[in-house]
Write an enzyme that holds these catalytic residues in place. Structure first.
Site, mmCIF file in Angstrom:
data_model
loop_
_atom_site.group_PDB
_atom_site.id
_atom_site.type_symbol
_atom_site.label_atom_id
_atom_site.label_comp_id
_atom_site.label_asym_id
_atom_site.label_seq_id
_atom_site.Cartn_x
_atom_site.Cartn_y
_atom_site.Cartn_z
ATOM 1 N N GLU A 31 18.563 -52.122 -4.344
ATOM 2 C CA GLU A 31 17.161 -52.327 -3.973
ATOM 3 C C GLU A 31 16.196 -51.450 -4.773
ATOM 4 O O GLU A 31 15.074 -51.866 -5.063
ATOM 5 C CB GLU A 31 16.981 -52.083 -2.475
ATOM 6 C CG GLU A 31 17.769 -53.033 -1.591
ATOM 7 C CD GLU A 31 17.432 -54.505 -1.809
ATOM 8 O OE1 GLU A 31 16.440 -54.798 -2.512
ATOM 9 O OE2 GLU A 31 18.160 -55.359 -1.288
ATOM 10 N N HIS A 87 17.842 -58.808 -8.995
ATOM 11 C CA HIS A 87 19.129 -58.607 -8.330
ATOM 12 C C HIS A 87 20.281 -59.283 -9.073
ATOM 13 O O HIS A 87 21.447 -58.932 -8.848
ATOM 14 C CB HIS A 87 19.074 -59.131 -6.897
ATOM 15 C CG HIS A 87 18.491 -58.163 -5.919
ATOM 16 N ND1 HIS A 87 18.904 -56.852 -5.822
ATOM 17 C CD2 HIS A 87 17.514 -58.324 -4.972
ATOM 18 C CE1 HIS A 87 18.219 -56.238 -4.869
ATOM 19 N NE2 HIS A 87 17.366 -57.097 -4.349
ATOM 20 N N HIS A 135 11.520 -59.682 -8.030
ATOM 21 C CA HIS A 135 12.432 -58.772 -7.323
ATOM 22 C C HIS A 135 13.805 -59.417 -7.153
ATOM 23 O O HIS A 135 14.840 -58.794 -7.443
ATOM 24 C CB HIS A 135 11.840 -58.430 -5.958
ATOM 25 C CG HIS A 135 12.668 -57.477 -5.155
ATOM 26 N ND1 HIS A 135 12.383 -56.131 -5.074
ATOM 27 C CD2 HIS A 135 13.774 -57.662 -4.399
ATOM 28 C CE1 HIS A 135 13.283 -55.535 -4.299
ATOM 29 N NE2 HIS A 135 14.139 -56.457 -3.876
ATOM 30 N N GLU A 136 13.825 -60.659 -6.706
ATOM 31 C CA GLU A 136 15.103 -61.337 -6.468
ATOM 32 C C GLU A 136 15.816 -61.652 -7.780
ATOM 33 O O GLU A 136 17.050 -61.590 -7.854
ATOM 34 C CB GLU A 136 14.886 -62.605 -5.641
ATOM 35 C CG GLU A 136 14.195 -62.396 -4.304
ATOM 36 C CD GLU A 136 14.872 -61.336 -3.426
ATOM 37 O OE1 GLU A 136 16.095 -61.141 -3.564
ATOM 38 O OE2 GLU A 136 14.180 -60.697 -2.623
#
Length: 845
Positions: A507, A488, A484-485
């Site tokens: 997000e 980004h 997930h990170e």
């Protein structure tokens, strides 16, 4: 500011007048003092006037130069304290540079908050009412407004960039003289030439930024601070074009400042780190917070021996000893990004390294995708972003599946990080590259932050913060959060939302790509099993979205709350983020979940191969830029025009997904299929068995009530555990365990013996934090006293996830549970971030 701010509401103001002056680069020079819990030093800001700045996101393209990942000789560009005559810049209290202490020998004019407003007392500046009375809104002087709060501003001055040796190359003037009437214009011309250097001269540019940041001051500027801003004037300057383009602000943070958290790590050593939203960095340094103010930066940070400074930076900084007990760390960034993306962490971190090269996991192996990548067409021509070195035009970077990376953690978590993180990072990075192509950033640090961190993770340029909660219980939670990170880096950093209210762009994409990356990272997982796991995850997210929609304000459920006004600002560039300061909003997942489901729906409708081919093209076109929802949607429909024939349009997507509250109608139809998946059906069968066991336990308890309790417990345990070993001890995936416990939470009562068997059967205390959180909810709901120690441990060690457990402890109106809630909050309150503490306090008091 034209937009009116209502102090009684929870809106967040962005005060900077970016339409008039736009920050292009900043240089930080800071000292970190753990005794006083203050960061002190200066920031030098380099500006262009708004009218001369290229509009962000325009179709005009400038030359884009390939960026080499070879780190240049940093020694030439460090803040090396170049000696200059008559320098008046601020220095740190340690006294190892050549500049005088800011404000030395002057009368203390600080207000009650420590701000040294000089609006009527600035040395050498006219103190006329017209220039100095900030409340006089009829003043003709131009006012530069910066976002700022919780800072003690000591001094603001213009920087004499014309005094830098060799700076003549940036001016058309043959001679630089102090007596020149045009010296002010000459300084501005120098800054203009410097900030507009072509990308292939980035090293030279960085060097002169350093030199200019250490040039002497040439006159203090009038300033005053308000709750949310720092306002700066120069007497007699009427228009932005004539305002100084390079200014130095001397300041210090406050211990209670809301941009950084002073705390101790898991080994009991002091540390400080930036918190991210909602205030971002305005309580760390004065800046322009609106995303449109995309700038590059440099930073020199000094700290005592034993501390490690980690930061958003393209270089892996090495400490330089300045004097006994003091080390300096220098970082830089050449890719323009909003000031909100800057991150710093200072602590006694340990770098986690592999014991030997023999254990090295693949670093450059290519991960195969579950979809075709034969048609990953690139956008023709150069890049569309601001002038800067670009990895997307560098063949070496394009073919690099795993970028250099390091892991830092407190000493006590070193072994756990070595076991979990060092194995996962290269797999996840390679999976991300296989999906989206070139990594936007050249390197990555991963830091395990203290237990009071209010999230499971936070991504910034070149650095990721992870909560310690992701480490225990195997690789699943850690791997998915890491994915997930990493996502980004593309969505949230390299591509950002032009309007902060469109959080889903960051997000929603990261949540969607998290599943894709994780499936690719698990190379041993067959495609059909990966799909089954994604269906199960979709079911869990659907349940979470359904619950959140039922228990939150409708206004907070809209992904594009400003609708057709999204992206608009006032004439000056100032704006307001609705509910930006609402504490509960930080813990909401609606923009993660609805955004993910929208993208998942589009991929399913278009076809995954076609969708991901498009997504890679989109990244190639828009990296380094700010976007709105319609930028993505219009390009999608233009690239895949056949979808228009099926009724898919930007307007319908706005109406069904982005501009309304509640559950999107298309999602209601799709959600019915997820319950029928094989993994979900296994859980359904398991739940039925546990309900049956619970009924038998209740009946057995009634029949045996008159018998000896110890004898009964042994008999019961023996029978039940024997049955469970054969009938119930199925190996469940972590997400299956989460679904199992959530389903059991819907049961009215579970007796203590059932809960005891449940815990032992699945070894719930050894599972990841998502599973343990659901277990704690069961403990609280059924007042299972034997599990209260697990709840107490969770509330201390997993603060990122435990906030709403406090509410559940209070709602039962059970004296022991309420006592436990107050006990845990009293122990953790001083360490909690302000938003978490506020939410919990409202629950308890």
């Amino acid at each position: 500011m034209e937009t009116q701010l209502d102090p009684s509401k929870d809106d967040l103001p962005l005060m900077a007048n970016t339409s008039h002056m736009l920050m292009k680069h900043y240089v930080l020079d800071l000292d970190v003092d753990f005794k006083s819990q203050i960061i002190e030093g200066s920031i030098v800001l380099f500006f262009e006037t708004g009218s001369s700045c290229r509009k962000v996101g325009s179709s005009v393209e400038r030359a884009c130069h390939p960026r080499s990942d070879e780190t240049f000789k940093i020694q030439a560009f460090e803040l090396c304290h170049i000696p200059v005559t008559n320098a008046s810049a601020c220095s740190s209290k340690t006294g190892y540079n050549d500049f005088a202490v800011c404000g030395k020998g002057e009368k203390d004019t600080s207000d009650k908050n420590g701000n040294h407003s000089n609006r009527a007392q600035a040395s050498g500046i006219s103190s006329s009412k017209k220039c100095c009375d900030i409340e006089n809104h009829g003043s003709e002087d131009f006012l530069l407004v910066l976002d700022c709060c919780d800072l003690c501003v000591l001094k603001v001055e213009e920087v004499d960039v014309a005094a830098v040796p060799g700076i003549e190359k940036f001016t058309r003037s043959a001679k630089l003289t102090e007596g020149s009437e045009e010296l002010g214009n000459l300084r501005n011309q120098i800054v203009h030439e410097l900030v507009t250097l072509p990308a292939d001269r980035w090293e030279e540019q960085l060097y002169y930024y350093t030199c200019c940041s250490q040039a002497p001051g040439c006159g203090e500027l009038l300033f005053t601070t308000s709750t949310w801003s720092l306002e700066i004037r120069k007497a007699g300057i009427r228009i932005p074009r004539d305002f100084p383009r390079a200014i130095r602000i001397c300041y210090k943070t406050k211990p209670e400042g809301r941009s950084v958290t002073w705390t101790t790590d898991q080994s009991g050593r002091p540390c400080v780190y930036t918190m991210g939203s909602p205030l971002n960095n305005r309580a760390l340094f004065p800046c322009q917070e609106p995303p449109v103010a995309m700038s590059t930066w440099q930073a020199t940070v000094r700290a005592a021996t034993g501390f490690v400074v980690l930061m958003s930076g393209e270089n892996s900084a090495e400490p330089i000893q300045l004097q006994e007990g003091i080390f300096s760390w220098n970082y830089y960034v050449t890719m323009p990004m909003p000031a909100s993306t800057f991150t710093i962490a200072v602590g006694c971190w340990i770098e986690v390294k592999r014991e030997s090269l023999a254990t090295e996991v693949m670093t450059n192996d290519v991960i195969s995708l579950p979809f075709s990548k034969a048609d990953f067409r690139l956008v023709e021509g150069g890049c569309g972003h601001l002038e800067s070195p670009c990895r997307f035009q560098n063949p070496g970077a394009t073919s690099q599946p795993v970028i250099p990376h390091r892991v830092f953690a407190p000493w006590c978590l070193k072994d756990l990080c070595a076991e979990i993180l060092l194995e996962l990072i290269p797999q996840c990075l390679s999976a991300a590259h296989a999906t989206l192509g070139t990594h936007p950033f050249s390197r990555l640090d991963v830091l395990i932050v203290p237990s009071n961190f209010s999230s499971l993770g936070m991504a910034s340029p070149h650095i990721i913060f992870l909560s310690q909660s992701v480490l225990p219980g195997g690789s699943h939670l850690c791997g998915t959060r890491l994915c997930h990170e990493i996502a980004h880096a593309w969505f949230g950093l390299a591509i950002g939302a032009r309007d902060w209210t469109e959080e889903w762009i960051s997000e929603g994409f990261a949540t969607h790509l998290e599943d894709v990356f994780w499936a690719a990272a698990q190379q041993q997982l067959p495609c059909h099993e990966a799909r089954e796991q994604q269906e199960l995850k979709a079911l869990l997210r659907w349940r979470r979205l359904r619950d959140e929609v039922q228990n939150s304000e409708e206004e907070l459920q809209v992904l594009r709350p400003k609708k057709e006004n999204t992206g608009e600002t006032s004439e000056s560039g100032a704006s307001i983020i609705k509910h930006g300061l609402k504490a509960e909003k930080i813990f909401m997942q609606v923009h993660y979940l609805k955004g993910n489901f929208l993208l998942r729906s589009l991929a399913r409708r278009i076809g995954e191969a076609t969708y991901f081919t498009f997504l890679r093209k989109f990244v190639q076109k828009f990296h380094g830029q700010l976007i709105l929802s319609q930028d993505f949607l219009y390009m999608l429909l233009e690239d895949i025009p056949e979808q228009k024939g099926y009724g898919l349009s930007v307007e319908s997507i706005f109406q069904n997904w982005l501009d309304t509250s509640g559950i999107p109608k298309p999602l209601l139809e799709e959600s019915r299929t997820w319950k029928e998946g094989r993994l979900a059906q296994q859980v359904t069968a398991e739940v039925a068995k546990w309900i049956q066991v619970n009924r038998r336990a209740k009946k057995g308890s009634k029949r045996k009530r008159g018998q000896d309790e110890v004898a009964f417990q042994k008999e019961f345990q023996s029978k039940i555990m024997s049955r469970l070993c054969t009938a119930l001890h199925r190996h469940l995936l972590p997400d299956q365990l989460v679904l199992l416990l959530e389903s059991l939470l819907e049961e009215k009562t579970l007796c203590p013996r059932t809960l005891q068997c449940l815990e032992k059967t699945y070894r719930l205390q050894e599972q990841d934090a998502e599973v343990r959180h659901r277990w704690c909810e069961l403990v609280v709901k059924h007042k299972y006293a034997a599990g209260y120690s697990a709840v107490e441990k969770f509330l201390w060690e997993d603060q990122a996830m435990g906030v709403y457990l406090y509410g559940e402890l209070m709602v039962n109106e059970d004296a022991k549970q309420q006592e436990l809630a107050h006990k845990c909050f009293a122990a953790a309150r001083e360490q909690m971030d302000m938003s978490s503490a506020k939410v919990v306090a409202e629950m308890l008091f």
